[in-house]
Design an enzyme around this catalytic site. Structure first.
Site, PDB file in Angstrom:
ATOM      1  N   LYS A 131     -13.956   0.710  -3.674  1.00 39.67           N
ATOM      2  CA  LYS A 131     -15.052   1.076  -2.761  1.00 39.67           C
ATOM      3  C   LYS A 131     -16.113   1.864  -3.529  1.00 39.67           C
ATOM      4  O   LYS A 131     -17.303   1.628  -3.377  1.00 39.67           O
ATOM      5  CB  LYS A 131     -14.521   1.928  -1.604  1.00 39.67           C
ATOM      6  CG  LYS A 131     -13.629   1.170  -0.641  1.00 39.67           C
ATOM      7  CD  LYS A 131     -13.321   2.021   0.573  1.00 39.67           C
ATOM      8  CE  LYS A 131     -12.263   1.384   1.439  1.00 39.67           C
ATOM      9  NZ  LYS A 131     -11.717   2.290   2.430  1.00 39.67           N
ATOM     10  N   HIS A 139       7.172 -26.496  -3.072  1.00 39.10           N
ATOM     11  CA  HIS A 139       6.517 -27.555  -3.851  1.00 39.10           C
ATOM     12  C   HIS A 139       5.367 -26.993  -4.683  1.00 39.10           C
ATOM     13  O   HIS A 139       4.575 -27.757  -5.228  1.00 39.10           O
ATOM     14  CB  HIS A 139       6.041 -28.656  -2.906  1.00 39.10           C
ATOM     15  CG  HIS A 139       7.191 -29.311  -2.202  1.00 39.10           C
ATOM     16  ND1 HIS A 139       7.701 -30.541  -2.570  1.00 39.10           N
ATOM     17  CD2 HIS A 139       7.971 -28.877  -1.177  1.00 39.10           C
ATOM     18  CE1 HIS A 139       8.733 -30.835  -1.786  1.00 39.10           C
ATOM     19  NE2 HIS A 139       8.914 -29.846  -0.939  1.00 39.10           N
ATOM     20  N   GLU A 148       0.823  -1.211   0.000  1.00 41.77           N
ATOM     21  CA  GLU A 148       0.000   0.000   0.000  1.00 41.77           C
ATOM     22  C   GLU A 148       0.855   1.258   0.000  1.00 41.77           C
ATOM     23  O   GLU A 148       0.383   2.332  -0.357  1.00 41.77           O
ATOM     24  CB  GLU A 148      -0.925   0.028   1.235  1.00 41.77           C
ATOM     25  CG  GLU A 148      -2.273  -0.582   0.960  1.00 41.77           C
ATOM     26  CD  GLU A 148      -3.291  -0.345   2.085  1.00 41.77           C
ATOM     27  OE1 GLU A 148      -2.975   0.319   3.090  1.00 41.77           O
ATOM     28  OE2 GLU A 148      -4.410  -0.857   1.953  1.00 41.77           O
TER      29      GLU A 148
HETATM   30  O1  PA5 Z   1      -3.480   0.919   5.959  1.00 41.72           O
HETATM   31  C1  PA5 Z   1      -4.609   1.364   5.869  1.00 41.72           C
HETATM   32  O2  PA5 Z   1      -4.849   2.568   6.072  1.00 41.72           O
HETATM   33  C2  PA5 Z   1      -5.761   0.471   5.516  1.00 41.72           C
HETATM   34  O3  PA5 Z   1      -5.373  -0.831   5.307  1.00 41.72           O
HETATM   35  C3  PA5 Z   1      -6.804   0.500   6.633  1.00 41.72           C
HETATM   36  O4  PA5 Z   1      -6.201   0.081   7.814  1.00 41.72           O
HETATM   37  C4  PA5 Z   1      -7.993  -0.395   6.293  1.00 41.72           C
HETATM   38  O5  PA5 Z   1      -8.551   0.002   5.079  1.00 41.72           O
HETATM   39  C5  PA5 Z   1      -9.039  -0.324   7.391  1.00 41.72           C
HETATM   40  O6  PA5 Z   1      -9.473   0.981   7.580  1.00 41.72           O
HETATM   41  P1  PA5 Z   1     -10.267   1.399   8.877  1.00 41.72           P
HETATM   42  O7  PA5 Z   1      -9.373   1.219  10.036  1.00 41.72           O
HETATM   43  O8  PA5 Z   1     -10.633   2.828   8.666  1.00 41.72           O
HETATM   44  O9  PA5 Z   1     -11.477   0.503   8.968  1.00 41.72           O
END
Ligand code: PA5
Length: 428
Positions: free
Chosen positions: A418, A304, A283
Site C-alpha cells: 500500500k 490435470h 495472513e
Molecule cells: O483480514 C484483514 O484484516 C484484511 O484482509 C482486511 O479485511 C482487508 O484488507 C480489507 O480491509 P477493510 O475491511 O478495512 O477494507
C-alpha cells in the site's frame, strides 16, 4: 459433524517431535483462553460466540428478507476479510446455476476498470421481465479507506445515484463504529449501517455482519450457520483435543521443513472456502519469516495441472483434503448397448461415488508419494456444517500461530504494498 483424520500426516512425524508440538499446542490454547497471547485484544471472534447477540441476527435477517423481495442484483463490495468469508459460504451453499433470490455479484476486490465497466453494462441490461434491474449494494470495509473497495464504491455509488432516487435504502454499509471515510458518507447519505466490532479482524469476521448480511441475502439460514459455530465453540472449550492434535501435527510438519499446506477439495463449490482458508492462515501465520504457504487446488480438475507436482515435486508440502460424505447421488452412469466409450463398467454408479473413489485414490497416491495428508470430512454440505467448519479453523489458526510464536491477528506486511502504491499514485 466434522471429522478430522490426522493419521496420514502423523505417520511422517517422529513421536517425540509430535509430543513437543502437542505440548506447545496445549499452551497455545491456554493463551487463547486466558487472553494473554500476542494480539489478545483481537479475540472478539470468540466473544461473538460465547455471548451471542440474537438481536443483530434478527436485524440482519429482516433487512435481508426485504432486499430479497425487491432486488434483482445484490453487490458485495469488499476485499480480503471483508468479502472472502461471505463468498465462501455463499458459493458452498448456493446452486451452481440460477437462484431463487437476487443474483449476488462482487466488486471492490480488485482494480480492473474492465470489470467495473462490464459490471455497470450488465446492471444496465433489463431483468428477465424486461424491466430495469433493481440493484442493492453492501459496501464492507472496516477501515473505510481500502483503495480497491473505496474506488469501486465511488463509481457504483455514483451510478446508483443517477439511476435510483432511493439510494439511502439501496446501499448498506458495514464498517467500524467510528472513523474512516465510510462513516462520513453514512452521515451524509443516511445509509443503513452495521458495525464491525473493533476486536474482530477482517479474516475472523465472517460471523459478524461482514459475512452474515450477504449470506442472508443469498437465502442461507444464518441462524443455523451462527449457532452451529456457537455449539462448536462450546464443544471445543470443553474438549479442545481435535484442534490440539491437528495444530500439533501441522506444527511438527512445519518444524520438519514442510513449507506448503495445499488445501484440496473434490467439490467445486468449496473452491471459495479454500480461498477463505488461504487468507485466514496466510495472513495469520506468514510473518517473521515463518509459516507454511497455504495453497489451494480443486480436484479432480487440478489433478490435470498440479497433480504431477504434488505427486513427484519437492517433498516440502503437506496436503489437507476437505471432503463431503453425502452429496448429490442422482446423476448415475447408464449402460449403453454398444460400449464405444468403454464406460459400461461404471454402470449404475453415481458421479458422487466415482468422485469419492477419485478422492480415495488421490489421497492414497499422494500419501504413498511422501505427502503428509490431513483429511477433514463434513458429513453434509449445509449451513450447520459450514458454521462448525468456520469456528474450527479460526481456533486452529490461533492455536497453531501461537505454536509458531507469531501474533495471529495482525498483518503488518500488507501495508508495504500500500505504501509503495500510494507513493506512486501521489497520495499525500
Ligand atoms: O483480514 C484483514 O484484516 C484484511 O484482509 C482486511 O479485511 C482487508 O484488507 C480489507 O480491509 P477493510 O475491511 O478495512 O477494507
Amino acid at each position: 459433524m466434522i471429522e478430522i483424520d490426522i493419521s496420514r500426516a502423523r505417520s511422517f512425524v517422529k513421536e517425540r517431535a509430535y509430543n513437543d508440538s502437542y505440548e506447545k499446542a496445549k499452551q497455545a490454547f491456554e493463551q487463547v483462553k486466558q487472553r494473554n497471547g500476542a494480539g489478545s485484544e483481537w479475540l472478539g471472534w470468540r466473544t461473538l460466540l460465547s455471548d451471542p447477540n440474537d438481536a443483530i441476527l434478527e436485524q440482519l435477517d429482516s433487512l435481508a428478507t426485504a432486499i430479497r423481495e425487491d432486488a434483482d442484483v445484490f453487490i458485495v463490495c469488499g476485499i480480503g476479510g471483508s468479502y472472502l468469508g461471505a463468498r465462501a459460504v455463499i458459493d458452498a451453499l448456493s446452486p451452481f446455476f440460477g437462484t431463487d433470490g437476487p443474483e449476488i455479484l462482487y466488486a471492490g476486490n480488485q482494480m480492473s476498470g474492465q470489470y467495473l465497466d462490464e459490471l455497470i453494462g450488465y446492471l444496465e441490461e433489463p431483468n428477465a421481465e424486461g424491466e430495469s434491474k433493481s440493484v442493492y449494494l453492501n459496501v464492507i470495509s472496516k477501515s473505510g479507506t481500502t483503495l480497491e473497495t473505496a474506488l469501486s464504491f465511488r463509481i457504483l455509488r455514483n451510478w446508483m445515484e443517477d439511476r435510483f432516487d432511493d439510494i439511502s435504502e439501496r446501499i448498506v454499509c458495514t464498517t467500524s463504529e467510528e472513523g474512516g471515510a465510510l462513516n462520513e458518507l453514512i452521515k451524509k447519505h443516511g445509509f443503513p449501517k452495521f458495525i464491525i466490532p473493533d476486536d474482530v479482524g477482517g479474516r475472523f469476521s465472517v460471523l459478524t455482519p461482514v459475512g452474515l448480511l450477504p449470506i442472508a441475502v443469498a437465502g442461507i439460514d444464518i441462524r443455523s450457520l451462527f449457532y452451529e459455530a456457537v455449539s462448536k465453540f462450546e464443544a471445543l472449550e470443553e474438549d479442545p483435543e481435535p484442534v490440539l492434535e491437528y495444530a500439533a501435527v501441522k506444527h511438527a510438519l512445519y518444524e520438519q521443513g514442510k513449507a506448503i499446506d495445499l488445501f484440496t477439495t473434490f467439490e467445486p463449490q468449496l473452491n471459495a472456502l479454500s480461498g477463505w482458508l488461504q487468507q485466514l492462515l496466510g495472513e495469520s501465520e506468514g510473518k517473521e519469516n515463518q509459516g507454511m504457504f497455504p495453497a489451494k487446488a480443486t480436484y479432480s480438475t487440478d489433478l490435470h495441472s498440479l497433480g504431477q507436482f504434488v505427486q513427484e515435486g519437492p517433498r516440502n508440502m503437506m496436503e489437507t483434503f476437505i471432503q463431503v460424505d453425502s452429496m448429490n447421488e442422482q446423476v448415475e452412469v447408464q449402460a449403453e448397448d454398444e460400449d464405444h466409450d468403454g464406460l459400461n463398467y461404471l454402470e449404475g454408479r453415481s458421479f458422487h461415488d466415482i468422485n469419492s473413489r477419485a478422492l480415495e485414490g488421490t489421497l492414497q497416491a499422494h500419501h504413498e508419494g511422501g505427502v503428509p495428508c490431513v483429511v477433514l470430512t463434513l458429513d453434509k454440505l449445509n449451513a450447520q456444517h459450514i458454521g462448525e467448519f468456520i469456528y474450527l479453523y479460526e481456533l486452529l489458526t490461533a492455536v497453531y500461530c501461537y505454536c509458531l510464536d507469531v501474533n495471529p491477528f495482525n498483518q503488518p506486511g500488507v501495508e508495504f504494498y500500500k505504501k509503495e502504491m500510494y507513493q506512486l499514485l501521489g497520495k499525500q
